[in-house]
Write a protein that holds these residues in place. Structure first.
Motif, mmCIF file in Angstrom:
data_model
loop_
_atom_site.group_PDB
_atom_site.id
_atom_site.type_symbol
_atom_site.label_atom_id
_atom_site.label_comp_id
_atom_site.label_asym_id
_atom_site.label_seq_id
_atom_site.Cartn_x
_atom_site.Cartn_y
_atom_site.Cartn_z
ATOM 1 N N ALA A 117 17.126 2.660 -5.452
ATOM 2 C CA ALA A 117 17.676 1.329 -5.188
ATOM 3 C C ALA A 117 17.007 0.680 -3.979
ATOM 4 O O ALA A 117 17.339 -0.447 -3.619
ATOM 5 N N GLY A 118 16.092 1.402 -3.338
ATOM 6 C CA GLY A 118 15.398 0.850 -2.177
ATOM 7 C C GLY A 118 16.088 1.128 -0.853
ATOM 8 O O GLY A 118 15.629 0.668 0.193
ATOM 9 N N GLU A 119 17.178 1.898 -0.884
ATOM 10 C CA GLU A 119 17.901 2.216 0.344
ATOM 11 C C GLU A 119 17.182 3.353 1.077
ATOM 12 O O GLU A 119 16.667 4.279 0.467
ATOM 13 N N ILE A 120 17.194 3.275 2.380
ATOM 14 C CA ILE A 120 16.543 4.297 3.206
ATOM 15 C C ILE A 120 17.361 5.581 3.119
ATOM 16 O O ILE A 120 18.557 5.577 3.379
ATOM 17 N N ASP A 121 16.699 6.687 2.757
ATOM 18 C CA ASP A 121 17.425 7.961 2.721
ATOM 19 C C ASP A 121 16.763 9.043 3.574
ATOM 20 O O ASP A 121 17.200 10.192 3.580
ATOM 21 N N ARG A 122 15.712 8.683 4.301
ATOM 22 C CA ARG A 122 15.131 9.601 5.288
ATOM 23 C C ARG A 122 14.385 8.800 6.341
ATOM 24 O O ARG A 122 13.638 7.888 6.024
ATOM 25 N N TRP A 123 14.612 9.166 7.578
ATOM 26 C CA TRP A 123 13.908 8.559 8.703
ATOM 27 C C TRP A 123 12.955 9.592 9.288
ATOM 28 O O TRP A 123 13.175 10.796 9.173
ATOM 29 N N GLY A 124 11.894 9.119 9.894
ATOM 30 C CA GLY A 124 10.943 10.024 10.521
ATOM 31 C C GLY A 124 10.253 9.341 11.688
ATOM 32 O O GLY A 124 10.418 8.136 11.911
ATOM 33 N N GLY A 125 9.485 10.108 12.401
ATOM 34 C CA GLY A 125 8.732 9.556 13.526
ATOM 35 C C GLY A 125 7.643 8.625 13.020
ATOM 36 O O GLY A 125 7.133 8.794 11.913
ATOM 37 N N LYS A 126 7.276 7.662 13.844
ATOM 38 C CA LYS A 126 6.276 6.684 13.399
ATOM 39 C C LYS A 126 4.928 7.332 13.107
ATOM 40 O O LYS A 126 4.142 6.796 12.334
ATOM 41 N N GLY A 127 4.664 8.492 13.674
ATOM 42 C CA GLY A 127 3.417 9.195 13.401
ATOM 43 C C GLY A 127 3.274 9.602 11.940
ATOM 44 O O GLY A 127 2.158 9.759 11.433
ATOM 45 N N GLU A 128 4.402 9.745 11.252
ATOM 46 C CA GLU A 128 4.354 10.137 9.843
ATOM 47 C C GLU A 128 3.713 9.066 8.968
ATOM 48 O O GLU A 128 3.230 9.360 7.876
ATOM 49 N N ILE A 129 3.707 7.830 9.437
ATOM 50 C CA ILE A 129 3.136 6.741 8.637
ATOM 51 C C ILE A 129 1.619 6.923 8.491
ATOM 52 O O ILE A 129 1.023 6.411 7.538
ATOM 53 N N ILE A 130 1.031 7.675 9.399
ATOM 54 C CA ILE A 130 -0.412 7.947 9.307
ATOM 55 C C ILE A 130 -0.718 8.705 8.016
ATOM 56 O O ILE A 130 -1.739 8.459 7.374
ATOM 57 N N PHE A 131 0.187 9.597 7.616
ATOM 58 C CA PHE A 131 0.011 10.334 6.372
ATOM 59 C C PHE A 131 -0.061 9.368 5.181
ATOM 60 O O PHE A 131 -0.893 9.531 4.285
ATOM 61 N N ILE A 132 0.801 8.353 5.185
ATOM 62 C CA ILE A 132 0.811 7.370 4.101
ATOM 63 C C ILE A 132 -0.509 6.597 4.085
ATOM 64 O O ILE A 132 -1.092 6.357 3.028
ATOM 65 N N GLU A 133 -0.986 6.223 5.259
ATOM 66 C CA GLU A 133 -2.266 5.501 5.356
ATOM 67 C C GLU A 133 -3.414 6.377 4.835
ATOM 68 O O GLU A 133 -4.271 5.912 4.074
ATOM 69 N N VAL A 134 -3.417 7.648 5.224
ATOM 70 C CA VAL A 134 -4.465 8.566 4.769
ATOM 71 C C VAL A 134 -4.401 8.735 3.251
ATOM 72 O O VAL A 134 -5.436 8.707 2.573
ATOM 73 N N MET A 135 -3.198 8.876 2.711
ATOM 74 C CA MET A 135 -3.050 9.009 1.249
ATOM 75 C C MET A 135 -3.557 7.757 0.539
ATOM 76 O O MET A 135 -4.173 7.847 -0.521
ATOM 77 N N MET A 136 -3.296 6.602 1.118
ATOM 78 C CA MET A 136 -3.774 5.349 0.534
ATOM 79 C C MET A 136 -5.299 5.363 0.430
ATOM 80 O O MET A 136 -5.860 5.023 -0.610
ATOM 81 N N TRP A 137 -5.957 5.776 1.502
ATOM 82 C CA TRP A 137 -7.422 5.835 1.518
ATOM 83 C C TRP A 137 -7.942 6.879 0.530
ATOM 84 O O TRP A 137 -8.912 6.631 -0.195
ATOM 85 N N ILE A 138 -7.311 8.055 0.500
ATOM 86 C CA ILE A 138 -7.759 9.123 -0.406
ATOM 87 C C ILE A 138 -7.649 8.681 -1.860
ATOM 88 O O ILE A 138 -8.581 8.868 -2.652
ATOM 89 N N LEU A 139 -6.517 8.093 -2.228
ATOM 90 C CA LEU A 139 -6.333 7.637 -3.610
ATOM 91 C C LEU A 139 -7.332 6.537 -3.956
ATOM 92 O O LEU A 139 -7.949 6.560 -5.027
ATOM 93 N N TYR A 140 -7.499 5.564 -3.061
ATOM 94 C CA TYR A 140 -8.411 4.452 -3.319
ATOM 95 C C TYR A 140 -9.850 4.962 -3.487
ATOM 96 O O TYR A 140 -10.532 4.617 -4.447
ATOM 97 N N LEU A 141 -10.294 5.787 -2.553
ATOM 98 C CA LEU A 141 -11.663 6.306 -2.630
ATOM 99 C C LEU A 141 -11.829 7.274 -3.803
ATOM 100 O O LEU A 141 -12.881 7.288 -4.457
ATOM 101 N N GLY A 142 -10.784 8.065 -4.086
ATOM 102 C CA GLY A 142 -10.851 9.001 -5.208
ATOM 103 C C GLY A 142 -10.996 8.284 -6.542
ATOM 104 O O GLY A 142 -11.822 8.660 -7.376
ATOM 105 N N ILE A 143 -10.209 7.230 -6.739
ATOM 106 C CA ILE A 143 -10.335 6.451 -7.974
ATOM 107 C C ILE A 143 -11.713 5.791 -8.016
ATOM 108 O O ILE A 143 -12.336 5.696 -9.076
ATOM 109 N N GLY A 144 -12.214 5.373 -6.856
ATOM 110 C CA GLY A 144 -13.549 4.777 -6.782
ATOM 111 C C GLY A 144 -14.635 5.737 -7.230
ATOM 112 O O GLY A 144 -15.580 5.344 -7.918
ATOM 113 N N VAL A 145 -14.506 7.005 -6.865
ATOM 114 C CA VAL A 145 -15.484 8.014 -7.294
ATOM 115 C C VAL A 145 -15.396 8.204 -8.809
ATOM 116 O O VAL A 145 -16.413 8.226 -9.504
#
Length: 155
Positions: free
Chosen positions: A45-73
């Motif tokens: 439903a879009g409701e927040i069900d887990r909070w984390g430190g702001k450093g965890e967002i780096i993982f999301i950014e890295v995954m975004m790059w990996i998926l984008y570059l992986g599909i590119g390959v």
């Protein structure tokens, strides 16, 4: 077989790179102003069900790059694609072009979805109710559109 990039391919790639680089710049420039705790998971439903430190967002950014570059390959090597249809000398160009469009649009949608999630999380906001259905419709609708076109290609 090498499929040349069309204008649409180049536009989708440019928009994808803008999203990747834009979110990275947003993270770097805004880092000091982001809250220490941010939403890291949402329910259906879009409701927040887990909070984390702001450093965890780096993982999301890295995954975004990996998926984008992986599909590119993957899109650069049509010979490894499982086309789902018989590829003949007559239809080879149309089959690979259709699949390349599908990969390009999915790559762009992946970048768009991740960029939205990153920005939304850093604003500590729940996801809007339309987000999950919209993502499902966009991703599966896009794949269905290209697969229907693929299966309509004559041998």
């Amino acid at each position: 077989m090498k499929t040349e990039n069309t204008r649409a391919d180049r536009i989708l790639d440019l928009l994808g790179w803008i999203l990747l680089i834009g979110t990275l710049v947003y993270l770097i420039l805004g880092w000091p102003s982001f809250p220490d705790q941010i939403p890291m998971h949402y329910n259906g439903a879009g409701e927040i069900d887990r909070w984390g430190g702001k450093g965890e967002i780096i993982f999301i950014e890295v995954m975004m790059w990996i998926l984008y570059l992986g599909i590119g390959v993957v899109e650069k090597y049509p010979q490894i694609w499982n086309t789902g249809v018989e590829v003949t000398a007559k239809n080879k160009e149309k089959v690979y072009r259709t699949l390349k469009y599908m990969l390009k649009t999915l790559k762009f949608l992946t970048a768009l979805i991740f960029a939205y999630l990153i920005v939304n999380s850093l604003q500590s906001a729940p996801l809007p109710g339309w987000f999950t259905p919209a993502v499902m419709i966009l991703v599966f609708g896009d794949m269905a559109f290209w697969l229907i076109r693929l299966f309509r290609i004559k041998k």
